[in-house]
Write a protein that holds these residues in place. Structure first.
Motif, PDB file in Angstrom:
ATOM      1  N   UNK A 135       0.836  -1.242  -0.272  1.00 24.39           N
ATOM      2  CA  UNK A 135      -0.207  -0.339   0.031  1.00 24.39           C
ATOM      3  C   UNK A 135       0.527   1.324   0.525  1.00 24.39           C
ATOM      4  N   UNK A 136       1.621   1.356   0.960  1.00 31.41           N
ATOM      5  CA  UNK A 136       2.584   2.473   0.857  1.00 31.41           C
ATOM      6  C   UNK A 136       3.612   2.518  -0.328  1.00 31.41           C
ATOM      7  N   UNK A 137       4.076   2.067  -1.418  1.00 27.97           N
ATOM      8  CA  UNK A 137       4.327   1.932  -1.885  1.00 27.97           C
ATOM      9  C   UNK A 137       3.134   2.026  -3.398  1.00 27.97           C
ATOM     10  N   UNK A 138       2.070   2.187  -3.418  1.00 26.93           N
ATOM     11  CA  UNK A 138       1.353   2.202  -4.473  1.00 26.93           C
ATOM     12  C   UNK A 138       1.426   3.427  -5.390  1.00 26.93           C
ATOM     13  N   UNK A 139       0.925   3.231  -6.773  1.00 27.22           N
ATOM     14  CA  UNK A 139       0.674   4.917  -7.509  1.00 27.22           C
ATOM     15  C   UNK A 139      -0.664   4.563  -7.699  1.00 27.22           C
ATOM     16  N   UNK A 140      -1.506   6.179  -7.418  1.00 27.92           N
ATOM     17  CA  UNK A 140      -2.241   6.106  -7.943  1.00 27.92           C
ATOM     18  C   UNK A 140      -3.114   5.812  -8.326  1.00 27.92           C
ATOM     19  N   UNK A 141      -3.174   5.207  -9.696  1.00 27.94           N
ATOM     20  CA  UNK A 141      -3.930   3.985 -10.499  1.00 27.94           C
ATOM     21  C   UNK A 141      -3.409   2.801  -9.499  1.00 27.94           C
ATOM     22  N   UNK A 142      -2.973   2.500  -8.966  1.00 30.99           N
ATOM     23  CA  UNK A 142      -2.675   1.226  -8.528  1.00 30.99           C
ATOM     24  C   UNK A 142      -3.926   1.265  -7.159  1.00 30.99           C
ATOM     25  N   UNK A 143      -3.423   2.253  -6.645  1.00 29.19           N
ATOM     26  CA  UNK A 143      -3.735   2.351  -4.798  1.00 29.19           C
ATOM     27  C   UNK A 143      -5.677   2.670  -5.462  1.00 29.19           C
ATOM     28  N   UNK A 144      -6.355   3.492  -6.380  1.00 34.39           N
ATOM     29  CA  UNK A 144      -7.432   3.036  -6.820  1.00 34.39           C
ATOM     30  C   UNK A 144      -7.901   1.490  -7.601  1.00 34.39           C
ATOM     31  N   UNK A 145      -7.191   0.781  -8.002  1.00 33.42           N
ATOM     32  CA  UNK A 145      -7.089  -0.616  -8.313  1.00 33.42           C
ATOM     33  C   UNK A 145      -7.445  -1.442  -6.988  1.00 33.42           C
ATOM     34  N   UNK A 146      -6.754  -1.376  -6.231  1.00 37.77           N
ATOM     35  CA  UNK A 146      -6.635  -1.878  -4.501  1.00 37.77           C
ATOM     36  C   UNK A 146      -8.227  -1.512  -4.276  1.00 37.77           C
ATOM     37  N   UNK A 147      -8.549  -0.382  -4.472  1.00 33.02           N
ATOM     38  CA  UNK A 147      -9.785   0.112  -4.145  1.00 33.02           C
ATOM     39  C   UNK A 147     -10.425  -1.002  -4.056  1.00 33.02           C
ATOM     40  N   UNK A 148     -10.711  -0.746  -6.140  1.00 32.49           N
ATOM     41  CA  UNK A 148     -12.296  -1.540  -6.000  1.00 32.49           C
ATOM     42  C   UNK A 148     -11.615  -2.567  -6.612  1.00 32.49           C
ATOM     43  N   UNK A 149     -11.088  -3.450  -6.384  1.00 36.01           N
ATOM     44  CA  UNK A 149     -10.670  -4.627  -6.174  1.00 36.01           C
ATOM     45  C   UNK A 149     -11.617  -4.905  -4.509  1.00 36.01           C
ATOM     46  N   UNK A 150     -10.968  -4.483  -3.358  1.00 37.93           N
ATOM     47  CA  UNK A 150     -11.823  -4.224  -1.959  1.00 37.93           C
ATOM     48  C   UNK A 150     -13.043  -4.471  -1.816  1.00 37.93           C
ATOM     49  N   UNK A 151     -13.824  -3.047  -2.784  1.00 42.31           N
ATOM     50  CA  UNK A 151     -14.853  -2.451  -2.951  1.00 42.31           C
ATOM     51  C   UNK A 151     -15.746  -3.992  -3.131  1.00 42.31           C
ATOM     52  N   UNK A 152     -15.614  -4.141  -4.205  1.00 40.15           N
ATOM     53  CA  UNK A 152     -15.707  -5.545  -4.879  1.00 40.15           C
ATOM     54  C   UNK A 152     -16.171  -6.573  -4.429  1.00 40.15           C
ATOM     55  N   UNK A 153     -15.278  -7.272  -3.294  1.00 44.69           N
ATOM     56  CA  UNK A 153     -15.073  -8.149  -2.639  1.00 44.69           C
ATOM     57  C   UNK A 153     -15.646  -7.577  -0.839  1.00 44.69           C
TER      58      UNK A 153
END
Length: 467
Positions: free
Chosen positions: A60-78
């Motif tokens: 998490x601490x090393x993600x770009x903005x695009x990677x952070x948004x991708x992680x948020x989307x995956x967590x939200x859907x799950x």
């Protein structure tokens, strides 16, 4: 909707995730629920794919903005899929884990039993342990799934009441400590001390370095102490007080308590289940008593073992310690003491204060205290809505003895009966359960919110404090 979904998937691929894995993940998401035998495998497979995608991203601490948004989307859907699964199957999962409610399982064990029963429903012990080594702001918040699970479980009446019952039972360690206390009249557990004084048992919080704040080093011991104080057959009443502090500003002064240890919170040393263990554990036991295994302590079908509680407030009662006053039967406060609920400045929910404080102060003052940081001076018109008696700060010891004598002079049978009668109208067990369901989910999201970190850095100077 398909176009929107494709856009979201394209964003995941643009963030660097493998296209085949992304589209396979999306195709594996169960669109609806079926029977639990079918669903446990379908949903587990989907959650496993979700975990795989997150693992393919940087920490998490090393993600770009695009990677952070991708992680948020995956967590939200799950997480939406977990809500969907549990809305149908929470009761069945709880029945399976507890052998059709034949066993009482504490919530801190229940969340891991759920992970073993249905992989991916909640994080495993290993997943939680891996995140526990990180600062709070660097965590992905896998424990949010524990909050979702507990919220949905508590929302089911039979399962929720059974879980509340489990948390009101004496801890396994209590029996040994109770025997020692009955024999010696004193019990020193390190961060909490018990002493029998006449008809009372005096419980003193002793975490002097942190102004008697609460954290993982204090919680289990406090619950054991509350168990012992409640079950002690010799005493008739229990008194809670804070011990003397080491902080230079309050050196040698008794301090009721400064709430949750914010430094530990910022450093990631407070797990999510800590909040639920506290409020469904020792705080609830102060309100409702210690339960018997064979009797639901709802005051209608069954009763627990209980004593009246006196809270003796020296210096201040901040946050969680102010919450304790709302379950006490009698509040004695020093004339220079004050109370605050600074949860808004921390970014969390102040336990069950939202449920209980309006009974004392009315809705408007309660909202001001919780949402707008209203400071309640104990010796004031507003403070006396919570505090029953004010004593000189240098005479609190004598005042405590006087209160104990007054409250026990006619015996405590009627006092216990009256507290039950008040409780069944003000906070019946089912109302407690329903609030706990909401609290579990909302506190989980608050606990891992970026706003929590920002608030602690702005209001607590958390970056520059040592745990």
């Amino acid at each position: 909707m398909d176009a929107e979904n494709n856009t979201a998937l394209d964003a995941l691929v643009a963030a660097g995730l493998d296209s085949e894995s992304v589209h396979g993940w999306a195709a594996a998401e169960p669109a609806r629920t079926a029977d639990i035998t079918t669903d446990r495998h379908r949903y587990s497979a989907f959650w496993d794919r979700s975990t795989g995608l997150i693992a393919a991203l940087p920490a998490k601490s090393k993600r770009s903005e695009a990677e952070a948004r991708a992680a948020d989307h995956i967590f939200t859907v799950a997480r939406e899929s977990r809500e969907r699964f549990l809305a149908v199957h929470a009761a069945a999962v709880y029945e399976e884990i507890t052998d059709r409610r034949g066993r009482h399982v504490r919530l801190e064990d229940l969340v891991y039993a759920a992970a073993a029963a249905i992989p991916g429903l909640t994080p495993s012990e290993e997943e939680v342990a891996a995140e526990s080594r990180l600062h709070q702001g660097d965590k992905d918040g896998v424990e949010i799934d524990q909050g979702i699970f507990l919220a949905q479980t508590l929302a089911v009446e039979e399962a929720g009441l059974h879980l509340c019952h489990a948390m009101l039972l004496p801890r396994a360690e209590t029996a040994e400590h109770l025997d020692r206390f009955v024999a010696d009249g004193v019990l020193d557990l390190g961060t909490v001390r018990l002493e029998r004084r006449g008809k009372a048992v005096l419980l003193t919080a002793t975490n002097p370095r942190f102004l008697n704040a609460e954290d993982t080093t204090t919680l289990d011991l406090m619950e054991i102490a509350v168990d012992v104080a409640t079950l002690d057959p010799v005493s008739e009443i229990a008194v809670m007080r804070g011990g003397k502090a080491e902080h230079p500003k309050y050196q040698g002064r008794n301090v009721f308590g400064s709430g949750i240890n914010l430094t530990h919170l910022y450093c990631g040393k407070i797990p999510f289940v800590w909040f639920l263990k506290r409020d469904l554990g020792y705080v609830h036991k102060m309100l409702r008593g210690v339960a018997r295994p064979d009797s639901l302590p709802d005051d209608v079908r069954g009763r627990g073992i209980e004593k009246p509680w006196v809270a003796a407030v020296d210096t201040f009662a901040i946050g969680g310690h102010c919450q304790i006053l709302l379950v006490a039967d009698y509040v004695l406060a020093a004339d220079d003491a004050f109370m605050t609920l600074p949860a808004r400045k921390e970014g969390i929910i102040p336990g069950f204060a939202n449920l209980r404080l309006p009974r004392h102060t009315g809705d408007r003052i309660a909202r001001e205290a919780i949402q707008y940081e209203l400071k309640l001076v104990c010796d004031s018109q507003q403070g006396r809505l919570i505090c029953d008696e004010i004593a000189s700060a240098d005479a609190m010891g004598e005042a405590i003895d006087k209160v104990v004598t007054g409250l026990t002079s006619a015996g405590v049978v009627s006092a216990v009966g009256n507290r039950r009668a008040f409780r069944v109208g003000e906070e019946p067990l089912d109302l407690f359960r329903r609030y706990a369901s909401v609290y579990a989910r909302e506190q989980a999201y608050c606990h891992f919110s970026p706003a929590l970190i920002a608030n602690l850095e702005r209001n607590w100077d958390a970056k520059n404090r040592k745990a």
